[in-house]
Design a protein around this motif. Structure first.
Motif, mmCIF file in Angstrom:
data_model
loop_
_atom_site.group_PDB
_atom_site.id
_atom_site.type_symbol
_atom_site.label_atom_id
_atom_site.label_comp_id
_atom_site.label_asym_id
_atom_site.label_seq_id
_atom_site.Cartn_x
_atom_site.Cartn_y
_atom_site.Cartn_z
ATOM 1 N N LEU A 29 0.849 -1.190 0.000
ATOM 2 C CA LEU A 29 0.000 0.000 0.000
ATOM 3 C C LEU A 29 0.886 1.242 0.000
ATOM 4 C CD1 LEU A 29 -2.823 -0.968 2.535
ATOM 5 C CD2 LEU A 29 -2.914 -0.971 0.031
ATOM 6 N N ALA A 30 0.474 2.247 -0.753
ATOM 7 C CA ALA A 30 1.328 3.403 -0.986
ATOM 8 C C ALA A 30 1.585 4.206 0.281
ATOM 9 C CB ALA A 30 0.707 4.302 -2.053
ATOM 10 N N GLU A 31 0.574 4.375 1.134
ATOM 11 C CA GLU A 31 0.724 5.270 2.282
ATOM 12 C C GLU A 31 1.768 4.789 3.287
ATOM 13 O OE1 GLU A 31 -2.992 6.183 0.217
ATOM 14 O OE2 GLU A 31 -2.129 4.323 0.978
ATOM 15 N N PRO A 32 1.678 3.549 3.803
ATOM 16 C CA PRO A 32 2.731 3.119 4.734
ATOM 17 C C PRO A 32 4.103 2.980 4.072
ATOM 18 C CG PRO A 32 1.223 1.307 4.254
ATOM 19 C CD PRO A 32 0.603 2.549 3.692
ATOM 20 N N ALA A 33 4.136 2.560 2.808
ATOM 21 C CA ALA A 33 5.425 2.442 2.121
ATOM 22 C C ALA A 33 6.069 3.811 1.943
ATOM 23 C CB ALA A 33 5.238 1.759 0.770
ATOM 24 N N ALA A 34 5.265 4.819 1.600
ATOM 25 C CA ALA A 34 5.800 6.174 1.451
ATOM 26 C C ALA A 34 6.247 6.743 2.793
ATOM 27 C CB ALA A 34 4.754 7.088 0.815
ATOM 28 N N GLY A 35 5.477 6.458 3.842
ATOM 29 C CA GLY A 35 5.879 6.904 5.174
ATOM 30 C C GLY A 35 7.213 6.313 5.582
ATOM 31 N N LEU A 36 7.397 5.028 5.299
ATOM 32 C CA LEU A 36 8.673 4.368 5.596
ATOM 33 C C LEU A 36 9.803 4.969 4.774
ATOM 34 C CD1 LEU A 36 10.370 1.997 6.783
ATOM 35 C CD2 LEU A 36 9.628 0.661 4.786
ATOM 36 N N LEU A 37 9.581 5.123 3.469
ATOM 37 C CA LEU A 37 10.620 5.652 2.590
ATOM 38 C C LEU A 37 11.029 7.059 3.006
ATOM 39 C CD1 LEU A 37 12.269 4.951 0.048
ATOM 40 C CD2 LEU A 37 10.451 5.980 -1.317
ATOM 41 N N GLY A 38 10.048 7.887 3.346
ATOM 42 C CA GLY A 38 10.356 9.244 3.797
ATOM 43 C C GLY A 38 11.154 9.248 5.086
ATOM 44 N N ALA A 39 10.794 8.373 6.022
ATOM 45 C CA ALA A 39 11.502 8.320 7.300
ATOM 46 C C ALA A 39 12.934 7.833 7.130
ATOM 47 C CB ALA A 39 10.747 7.407 8.265
ATOM 48 N N VAL A 40 13.134 6.823 6.266
ATOM 49 C CA VAL A 40 14.488 6.336 6.013
ATOM 50 C C VAL A 40 15.346 7.436 5.392
ATOM 51 C CG1 VAL A 40 15.835 4.710 4.616
ATOM 52 C CG2 VAL A 40 13.793 3.920 5.826
ATOM 53 N N MET A 57 10.447 2.383 11.245
ATOM 54 C CA MET A 57 9.313 1.459 11.130
ATOM 55 C C MET A 57 8.040 2.089 11.676
ATOM 56 S SD MET A 57 8.749 -1.594 9.983
ATOM 57 C CE MET A 57 7.200 -0.984 9.344
ATOM 58 N N GLN A 58 8.172 2.895 12.709
ATOM 59 C CA GLN A 58 7.006 3.557 13.297
ATOM 60 C C GLN A 58 6.351 4.501 12.295
ATOM 61 O OE1 GLN A 58 5.642 2.932 16.401
ATOM 62 N NE2 GLN A 58 3.979 4.182 15.585
ATOM 63 N N ALA A 59 7.138 5.117 11.440
ATOM 64 C CA ALA A 59 6.572 6.026 10.437
ATOM 65 C C ALA A 59 5.639 5.282 9.487
ATOM 66 C CB ALA A 59 7.699 6.705 9.654
ATOM 67 N N ALA A 60 5.978 4.047 9.147
ATOM 68 C CA ALA A 60 5.099 3.239 8.288
ATOM 69 C C ALA A 60 3.808 2.904 9.024
ATOM 70 C CB ALA A 60 5.814 1.963 7.857
ATOM 71 N N ARG A 61 3.919 2.539 10.282
ATOM 72 C CA ARG A 61 2.718 2.208 11.053
ATOM 73 C C ARG A 61 1.820 3.427 11.225
ATOM 74 N NH1 ARG A 61 6.537 -0.946 14.137
ATOM 75 N NH2 ARG A 61 6.669 0.707 15.719
ATOM 76 N N ASP A 62 2.425 4.586 11.447
ATOM 77 C CA ASP A 62 1.637 5.805 11.628
ATOM 78 C C ASP A 62 0.859 6.164 10.363
ATOM 79 O OD1 ASP A 62 2.599 6.007 14.190
ATOM 80 O OD2 ASP A 62 4.130 7.503 13.713
ATOM 81 N N ALA A 63 1.447 5.869 9.201
ATOM 82 C CA ALA A 63 0.798 6.220 7.932
ATOM 83 C C ALA A 63 -0.213 5.178 7.476
ATOM 84 C CB ALA A 63 1.859 6.416 6.847
ATOM 85 N N ALA A 64 -0.225 4.024 8.127
ATOM 86 C CA ALA A 64 -1.054 2.913 7.654
ATOM 87 C C ALA A 64 -2.546 3.185 7.808
ATOM 88 C CB ALA A 64 -0.681 1.629 8.387
ATOM 89 N N GLY A 65 -2.923 4.078 8.717
ATOM 90 C CA GLY A 65 -4.339 4.344 8.929
ATOM 91 C C GLY A 65 -5.017 5.049 7.777
ATOM 92 N N ALA A 66 -4.261 5.556 6.824
ATOM 93 C CA ALA A 66 -4.845 6.299 5.709
ATOM 94 C C ALA A 66 -5.464 5.394 4.659
ATOM 95 C CB ALA A 66 -3.783 7.186 5.057
ATOM 96 N N SER A 67 -5.169 4.095 4.701
ATOM 97 C CA SER A 67 -5.722 3.166 3.712
ATOM 98 C C SER A 67 -5.853 1.790 4.339
ATOM 99 C CB SER A 67 -4.836 3.106 2.459
ATOM 100 O OG SER A 67 -3.543 2.644 2.790
ATOM 101 N N GLN A 68 -6.661 0.949 3.712
ATOM 102 C CA GLN A 68 -6.897 -0.398 4.216
ATOM 103 C C GLN A 68 -6.967 -1.376 3.058
ATOM 104 O OE1 GLN A 68 -10.482 -0.799 6.497
ATOM 105 N NE2 GLN A 68 -10.180 -2.976 6.893
ATOM 106 N N TRP A 69 -6.275 -2.502 3.210
ATOM 107 C CA TRP A 69 -6.297 -3.527 2.173
ATOM 108 C C TRP A 69 -7.637 -4.258 2.211
ATOM 109 C CZ3 TRP A 69 -3.942 -5.008 -2.069
ATOM 110 C CH2 TRP A 69 -4.142 -6.309 -2.542
ATOM 111 N N VAL A 70 -8.304 -4.325 1.071
ATOM 112 C CA VAL A 70 -9.586 -5.012 0.970
ATOM 113 C C VAL A 70 -9.433 -6.340 0.255
ATOM 114 C CG1 VAL A 70 -11.938 -4.871 0.058
ATOM 115 C CG2 VAL A 70 -10.861 -2.822 1.036
#
Length: 231
Positions: A103-114, A209-222
């Motif tokens: 999912l783009a949101e947690p992956a982008a959050g992780l990439l930005g934090a790294v 890793m926390q940055a990815a978790r924080d961003a995960a709430g913006a989307s949900q896998w269906v």
């Protein structure tokens, strides 16, 4: 094929005094070059798009780090394959349920934090569904402009990309001191060789890793439905 030339982003060189532009170029040139590549993988295998992107990363110069993100238990084999690719000096792994379906949101959050913590000069991703989803979002989090669909690397801040539906090529030059965020067209670069490398493998930090978790709430896998053509 006609070739166009432009400066990216246009606003900065038009309003900055020449001395400040030259100073920012010099400051960037003095930084040690380093590149982070977002790996694309599926079912425990490193996809070829990543190997093509690694070739572009090596042309930039400096050490190359690969970021492998995925669900719990999904990155071990991929990280091992990435560590053996030619030119790779380090591999970072990130495992969490929020990263299981790219999912783009947690992956982008992780990439930005790294990027914020490790300060690479360039961040690359394949110009695929994954790269086009994740990298522009990460660039927005870092307040920089991404360059899409790079087909040639001229130097560490000058790139060629297609415009007008591929009927022309534009040479673009990034200015300023910010990180260069690029999506790379895989077919424009040969795949990097595999099997000869021995890069180190380590997990990302808890803060990253926390940055990815924080961003995960913006989307949900269906779910997903994959159709196979009979042709």
């Amino acid at each position: 094929m006609p070739v166009g030339a432009c400066i990216w982003p246009l606003a900065k060189p038009l309003v900055k005094p020449a001395g400040r532009v030259l100073a920012s170029f010099a400051a960037f040139s003095q930084r040690a070059l380093s590149t982070l590549v977002l790996a694309e993988h599926k079912d425990g295998a490193l996809l070829p798009n990543t190997l093509h992107t690694l070739t572009a990363a090596k042309q930039l110069g400096g050490p190359v780090t690969v970021l492998v993100a995925g669900g719990v238990g999904s990155t071990t084999a991929v990280a091992a394959a990435a560590s053996k690719a030619d030119g790779v000096t380090a591999v970072l792994t990130a495992e969490h349920s929020c990263l299981a379906h790219s999912l783009a949101e947690p992956a982008a959050g992780l990439l930005g934090a790294v990027q914020r913590s490790r300060k690479y000069t360039h961040v690359l991703a394949p110009s695929s569904t994954l790269g086009r989803n994740v990298l522009p979002r990460a660039a927005a989090l870092l307040d920089v402009q991404a360059v899409a669909d790079v087909v040639e690397v001229r130097d560490e801040r000058t790139f060629v990309r297609p415009i007008y539906a591929g009927n022309a090529l534009a040479t673009v030059q990034a200015v300023g001191e910010g990180v260069r965020m690029l999506t790379v067209r895989p077919t424009a670069f040969a795949p990097s060789a595999t099997g000869g490398g021995s890069a180190s493998v380590e997990p990302v930090s808890p803060e990253e890793m926390q940055a990815a978790r924080d961003a995960a709430g913006a989307s949900q896998w269906v779910g997903e439905e994959v159709c196979k053509s009979d042709l």
